[in-house]
Design a protein around this motif. Structure first.
Motif, PDB file in Angstrom:
ATOM      1  N   GLU A 427      -6.314   5.548  19.753  1.00 13.94           N
ATOM      2  CA  GLU A 427      -5.898   3.976  20.192  1.00 13.94           C
ATOM      3  C   GLU A 427      -7.239   3.483  21.416  1.00 13.94           C
ATOM      4  O   GLU A 427      -6.697   2.280  21.449  1.00 13.94           O
ATOM      5  CB  GLU A 427      -4.279   4.484  20.708  1.00 13.94           C
ATOM      6  N   ALA A 428      -7.468   4.393  22.099  1.00 15.99           N
ATOM      7  CA  ALA A 428      -8.562   4.060  23.491  1.00 15.99           C
ATOM      8  C   ALA A 428      -9.416   3.174  22.749  1.00 15.99           C
ATOM      9  O   ALA A 428      -9.712   2.669  23.084  1.00 15.99           O
ATOM     10  CB  ALA A 428      -9.428   5.522  23.474  1.00 15.99           C
ATOM     11  N   ALA A 429      -9.751   3.857  20.989  1.00 19.49           N
ATOM     12  CA  ALA A 429     -10.917   3.258  20.307  1.00 19.49           C
ATOM     13  C   ALA A 429     -10.354   1.879  20.421  1.00 19.49           C
ATOM     14  O   ALA A 429     -11.099   0.396  20.497  1.00 19.49           O
ATOM     15  CB  ALA A 429     -11.096   3.814  18.926  1.00 19.49           C
ATOM     16  N   VAL A 430      -9.411   0.955  19.962  1.00 21.71           N
ATOM     17  CA  VAL A 430      -8.727  -0.099  19.347  1.00 21.71           C
ATOM     18  C   VAL A 430      -8.500  -0.982  20.568  1.00 21.71           C
ATOM     19  O   VAL A 430      -9.190  -1.899  20.264  1.00 21.71           O
ATOM     20  CB  VAL A 430      -7.398   0.046  18.051  1.00 21.71           C
ATOM     21  N   GLY A 431      -7.906  -0.578  21.734  1.00 19.14           N
ATOM     22  CA  GLY A 431      -8.570  -0.747  22.846  1.00 19.14           C
ATOM     23  C   GLY A 431     -10.011  -1.569  23.634  1.00 19.14           C
ATOM     24  O   GLY A 431      -9.599  -2.365  23.696  1.00 19.14           O
ATOM     25  N   HIS A 432     -10.795  -0.915  22.687  1.00 13.99           N
ATOM     26  CA  HIS A 432     -12.185  -1.130  23.250  1.00 13.99           C
ATOM     27  C   HIS A 432     -12.558  -1.746  22.577  1.00 13.99           C
ATOM     28  O   HIS A 432     -13.350  -2.276  22.966  1.00 13.99           O
ATOM     29  CB  HIS A 432     -12.744   0.413  23.338  1.00 13.99           C
ATOM     30  N   HIS A 433     -12.681  -1.681  21.183  1.00 13.77           N
ATOM     31  CA  HIS A 433     -12.890  -2.214  20.493  1.00 13.77           C
ATOM     32  C   HIS A 433     -12.457  -4.064  20.939  1.00 13.77           C
ATOM     33  O   HIS A 433     -13.177  -5.234  20.088  1.00 13.77           O
ATOM     34  CB  HIS A 433     -12.030  -1.725  19.641  1.00 13.77           C
ATOM     35  N   ALA A 434     -11.322  -4.043  20.911  1.00 14.90           N
ATOM     36  CA  ALA A 434     -10.616  -5.505  20.881  1.00 14.90           C
ATOM     37  C   ALA A 434     -11.217  -6.053  22.380  1.00 14.90           C
ATOM     38  O   ALA A 434     -11.396  -7.103  22.235  1.00 14.90           O
ATOM     39  CB  ALA A 434      -9.114  -4.742  21.520  1.00 14.90           C
ATOM     40  N   VAL A 435     -12.221  -5.441  23.446  1.00 15.93           N
ATOM     41  CA  VAL A 435     -12.003  -6.444  24.307  1.00 15.93           C
ATOM     42  C   VAL A 435     -14.022  -5.978  24.598  1.00 15.93           C
ATOM     43  O   VAL A 435     -14.176  -7.516  23.731  1.00 15.93           O
ATOM     44  CB  VAL A 435     -12.953  -4.766  26.008  1.00 15.93           C
ATOM     45  N   VAL A 475     -20.074   2.737  20.128  1.00 16.46           N
ATOM     46  CA  VAL A 475     -19.398   1.791  21.483  1.00 16.46           C
ATOM     47  C   VAL A 475     -18.429   2.272  21.660  1.00 16.46           C
ATOM     48  O   VAL A 475     -17.433   2.083  22.797  1.00 16.46           O
ATOM     49  CB  VAL A 475     -19.931   0.762  21.672  1.00 16.46           C
ATOM     50  N   ASP A 476     -17.026   2.304  20.592  1.00 12.94           N
ATOM     51  CA  ASP A 476     -15.701   2.316  20.831  1.00 12.94           C
ATOM     52  C   ASP A 476     -15.203   3.353  21.022  1.00 12.94           C
ATOM     53  O   ASP A 476     -13.641   3.859  21.581  1.00 12.94           O
ATOM     54  CB  ASP A 476     -15.190   1.668  19.603  1.00 12.94           C
ATOM     55  N   LEU A 477     -15.812   4.247  20.559  1.00 17.66           N
ATOM     56  CA  LEU A 477     -15.049   5.694  20.835  1.00 17.66           C
ATOM     57  C   LEU A 477     -15.380   6.965  22.320  1.00 17.66           C
ATOM     58  O   LEU A 477     -16.486   6.633  22.310  1.00 17.66           O
ATOM     59  CB  LEU A 477     -15.879   6.241  19.778  1.00 17.66           C
ATOM     60  N   VAL A 478     -14.452   6.843  22.941  1.00 22.30           N
ATOM     61  CA  VAL A 478     -14.852   7.133  24.151  1.00 22.30           C
ATOM     62  C   VAL A 478     -13.642   8.317  23.782  1.00 22.30           C
ATOM     63  O   VAL A 478     -12.340   8.215  23.346  1.00 22.30           O
ATOM     64  CB  VAL A 478     -14.267   6.938  25.525  1.00 22.30           C
ATOM     65  N   PRO A 479     -13.817   9.785  24.955  1.00 25.17           N
ATOM     66  CA  PRO A 479     -12.644  10.358  24.893  1.00 25.17           C
ATOM     67  C   PRO A 479     -11.290  10.024  25.829  1.00 25.17           C
ATOM     68  O   PRO A 479     -11.465   8.861  26.369  1.00 25.17           O
ATOM     69  CB  PRO A 479     -13.019  11.723  25.994  1.00 25.17           C
ATOM     70  N   PRO A 480     -10.203  10.199  25.127  1.00 26.71           N
ATOM     71  CA  PRO A 480      -8.655   9.232  25.923  1.00 26.71           C
ATOM     72  C   PRO A 480      -9.227   9.308  27.364  1.00 26.71           C
ATOM     73  O   PRO A 480      -8.529   8.498  27.881  1.00 26.71           O
ATOM     74  CB  PRO A 480      -7.765   9.756  25.489  1.00 26.71           C
ATOM     75  N   PRO A 483     -13.586   7.379  32.326  1.00 28.71           N
ATOM     76  CA  PRO A 483     -13.078   6.438  32.850  1.00 28.71           C
ATOM     77  C   PRO A 483     -13.606   5.011  32.036  1.00 28.71           C
ATOM     78  O   PRO A 483     -13.411   4.034  32.298  1.00 28.71           O
ATOM     79  CB  PRO A 483     -13.843   7.248  33.774  1.00 28.71           C
ATOM     80  N   SER A 484     -14.807   5.084  30.890  1.00 26.77           N
ATOM     81  CA  SER A 484     -14.601   4.247  30.534  1.00 26.77           C
ATOM     82  C   SER A 484     -13.590   3.323  29.557  1.00 26.77           C
ATOM     83  O   SER A 484     -13.701   2.298  28.525  1.00 26.77           O
ATOM     84  CB  SER A 484     -16.383   4.762  29.447  1.00 26.77           C
ATOM     85  N   ALA A 485     -12.409   4.413  29.155  1.00 22.37           N
ATOM     86  CA  ALA A 485     -11.852   3.960  28.054  1.00 22.37           C
ATOM     87  C   ALA A 485     -10.975   2.954  28.538  1.00 22.37           C
ATOM     88  O   ALA A 485     -10.836   2.961  29.849  1.00 22.37           O
ATOM     89  CB  ALA A 485     -10.863   5.906  27.630  1.00 22.37           C
ATOM     90  N   PRO A 486     -10.647   1.908  27.792  1.00 24.98           N
ATOM     91  CA  PRO A 486      -9.538   0.548  28.716  1.00 24.98           C
ATOM     92  C   PRO A 486      -8.318   1.245  29.054  1.00 24.98           C
ATOM     93  O   PRO A 486      -7.811   2.500  28.588  1.00 24.98           O
ATOM     94  CB  PRO A 486      -9.359  -0.207  26.963  1.00 24.98           C
ATOM     95  N   ALA A 487      -8.029   0.285  30.271  1.00 30.30           N
ATOM     96  CA  ALA A 487      -6.611   1.187  30.661  1.00 30.30           C
ATOM     97  C   ALA A 487      -5.540   1.087  30.579  1.00 30.30           C
ATOM     98  O   ALA A 487      -4.335   1.534  30.142  1.00 30.30           O
ATOM     99  CB  ALA A 487      -6.233   0.212  32.028  1.00 30.30           C
ATOM    100  N   SER A 488      -5.584   0.141  29.290  1.00 26.73           N
ATOM    101  CA  SER A 488      -4.306  -0.361  28.157  1.00 26.73           C
ATOM    102  C   SER A 488      -5.377  -0.956  26.772  1.00 26.73           C
ATOM    103  O   SER A 488      -6.153  -1.122  26.473  1.00 26.73           O
ATOM    104  CB  SER A 488      -3.448  -0.808  28.839  1.00 26.73           C
ATOM    105  N   SER A 489      -4.131  -0.596  25.534  1.00 26.52           N
ATOM    106  CA  SER A 489      -4.065  -1.616  24.419  1.00 26.52           C
ATOM    107  C   SER A 489      -2.563  -2.131  23.729  1.00 26.52           C
ATOM    108  O   SER A 489      -1.633  -1.053  24.135  1.00 26.52           O
ATOM    109  CB  SER A 489      -4.991   0.027  23.723  1.00 26.52           C
ATOM    110  N   PRO A 490      -3.411  -2.262  22.689  1.00 23.40           N
ATOM    111  CA  PRO A 490      -2.376  -2.861  22.592  1.00 23.40           C
ATOM    112  C   PRO A 490      -0.923  -1.366  21.790  1.00 23.40           C
ATOM    113  O   PRO A 490       0.133  -2.022  20.827  1.00 23.40           O
ATOM    114  CB  PRO A 490      -2.258  -3.342  20.498  1.00 23.40           C
ATOM    115  N   PHE A 491      -1.608  -0.577  21.078  1.00 28.02           N
ATOM    116  CA  PHE A 491      -0.644   0.987  21.015  1.00 28.02           C
ATOM    117  C   PHE A 491       0.408   1.834  22.109  1.00 28.02           C
ATOM    118  O   PHE A 491       0.550   2.346  22.139  1.00 28.02           O
ATOM    119  CB  PHE A 491      -1.568   1.573  19.543  1.00 28.02           C
TER     120      PHE A 491
END
Length: 493
Positions: A427-435, A475-480, A483-491
């Motif tokens: 879910e964090a990767a999907v949010g980062h991918h969208a950004v 670059v999309d994959l970060v630990p949940p 701090p670099s993980a997006p604050a929110s995601s569609p999931f």
């Protein structure tokens, strides 16, 4: 002699005779099918080395008399001659008959081997039902025989029984995979599913080899007892109450859901739904309310399976805690409705043992514990892939390497979430991918230089490609928790 056994032996002979006759253009194969049935039954009789009189007499009556020449002897003669000694080895590899049918299936894209599988498994269970209580060795032998047949199908690329044709994805309703919250009224269940379809879904779960084996063995035991009950033969009551021990995210709810449907298909419960609850759903805050609240939850689960998550919390408050009242209510309800309810108590291994030891009523009802181990890195990567594929995403090579690094770096203590952990990573990767894709699109539309391989189509008509929209990269994959993980995601939920 057991009528069920005689029927299943006859069914096997007739089904395989028809199958082989059709394959060979009308040649009579009945005698070979009688020998195949004889070998199969002899192997299961020998599985535990006991060769009981009931088993031997049934073989003589249903099969021995059909051999050419007929073998009409007493059970004692068969035992004295050790006729079935060493026959269990026959179960370890595909027979010539099964291999022939299986190879024909692989050639013709047919499923005739399913007829052998279904008739052989029915005969195996009927053989085990000849004794009032099948031995553990017989149950294990049935499971190993089943696994051997299915693996042979896999090797020939023939779909297993219960699996859809690879070219035709199986439709799946939302209700099939959903647990029923404890507070909801009865819900309409999807159609009852065949046992082979449910076991195929169980087999397809990642990891959990011993868990799946335990569920299959319980399924076989219940099937055997059902055969005896149909023939008004004495049965041994088989408990449907289980302890699932393990850390969070190890598949306990998924297996409980499948188990409830297996119970329904086998007719040991009337509905087959799953109700999930925990201490907060059972324990009230005032004297006299807990028993009422607990009974309400239990009533909602009647006819299916109640999964109590973190069940050990019910005994953690001391002698005056209302959790003990909930335990007493559960124990009484289990006794009053033991024919139409399964209770699965889940939680950490040590704490669950403490809970069971704390109450004699729990000790006598929860006699089986199934342990769910943590997933290893390869299994967690596989779970991530299943989650991502269901949402039409996939990892590139760099993304998979990064995922492995993230998994390996996460401490594997009590707080490790297993499947939940990789879902959070996804879910964090999907949010980062969208950004990241939004930044690429904005740069392209502004006419700014893009990264190599991402500039095609830049300008007023810029569109992201399907590959860009579905590929998760390093670059999309970060630990949940990074701090670099997006604050929110569609999931987010």
């Amino acid at each position: 002699m057991g009528e069920a056994f005689q029927d299943r032996a006859g069914d096997f002979i007739e089904v395989m005779s028809d199958t082989l006759d059709a394959l060979s253009g009308g040649r009579d194969h009945r005698s070979e099918c009688v020998i195949e049935a004889s070998n199969l039954v002899a192997a299961f009789v020998d599985a535990d080395g006991r060769h009981s009189a009931a088993e031997l007499a049934a073989w003589v009556g249903a099969i021995g008399t059909k051999l050419d020449p007929p073998m009409i002897v007493t059970p004692q003669t068969l035992r004295d001659d050790d006729t079935f000694g060493g026959r269990k080895e026959w179960l370890t590899s595909p027979s010539t008959m099964f291999d022939l049918v299986l190879r024909a299936d692989a050639r013709d894209r047919e499923r005739r081997s399913h007829r052998y599988y279904e008739a052989a498994m029915a005969l195996a269970h009927a053989t085990a039902a000849l004794d009032m209580m099948p031995s553990p060795a017989e149950i294990v032998a049935i499971d190993q025989f089943r696994t051997m047949l299915l693996r042979a199908m896999d090797e020939q690329s023939v779909p297993r029984p219960g699996q859809p044709d690879p070219a035709v994805p199986a439709a799946r309703t939302e209700a099939t995979g959903a647990a029923t919250p404890a507070t909801e009224p009865d819900v309409e269940l999807p159609p009852q599913r065949p046992i082979d379809e449910l076991l195929a879904e169980l087999d397809a779960l990642i990891g959990l080899a011993e868990v799946k084996a335990e569920v299959r063995r319980l399924t076989s035991l219940l099937r055997i007892q059902a055969i005896r009950a149909e023939r008004d033969l004495p049965t041994i009551e088989t408990s449907k109450h289980l302890v699932f021990s393990g850390n969070p995210g190890t598949g306990k709810t998924t297996v409980a859901r499948l188990l409830s449907q297996i119970f329904r298909t086998l007719g040991v419960v009337t509905k087959g739904h799953l109700v999930e609850t925990d201490r907060s759903g059972l324990v009230a805050g005032f004297v006299g309310q807990t028993a009422t609240q607990t009974r309400k939850v239990l009533d909602s689960a009647l006819g299916g399976t109640l999964l109590i998550d973190e069940a050990y919390a019910l005994a953690r408050g001391g002698e005056n805690d209302f959790g003990l009242e909930a335990v007493d209510t559960i124990v009484k309800f289990m006794e009053d409705h033991r024919d139409d309810l399964s209770v699965v108590a889940a939680g950490y291994p040590a704490e669950m043992q403490e809970l069971i030891d704390s109450n004699p009523g729990l000790q006598s009802r929860f006699t089986k514990t199934i342990h769910f181990p943590d997933y290893d890195t390869d299994e967690l990567v596989g779970i991530f892939s299943l989650i991502s594929e269901s949402k039409r995403y996939h990892l590139d090579d760099g993304g998979e390497a990064k995922l492995r690094d993230i998994i390996d770096a996460e401490p594997r203590g009590r707080g490790f979430g297993n499947g939940r952990f990789v879902r959070n990573v996804f879910e964090a990767a999907v949010g980062h991918h969208a950004v990241r894709l939004a930044e690429i699109a904005e740069a392209a539309e502004a006419g700014e230089p893009a990264e190599a391989g991402e500039a095609a189509g830049a300008g007023n008509g810029f569109e992201l490609t399907d590959e860009q929209l579905t590929t998760l990269t390093e670059v999309d994959l970060v630990p949940p928790s990074s701090p670099s993980a997006p604050a929110s995601s569609p999931f987010d939920r």
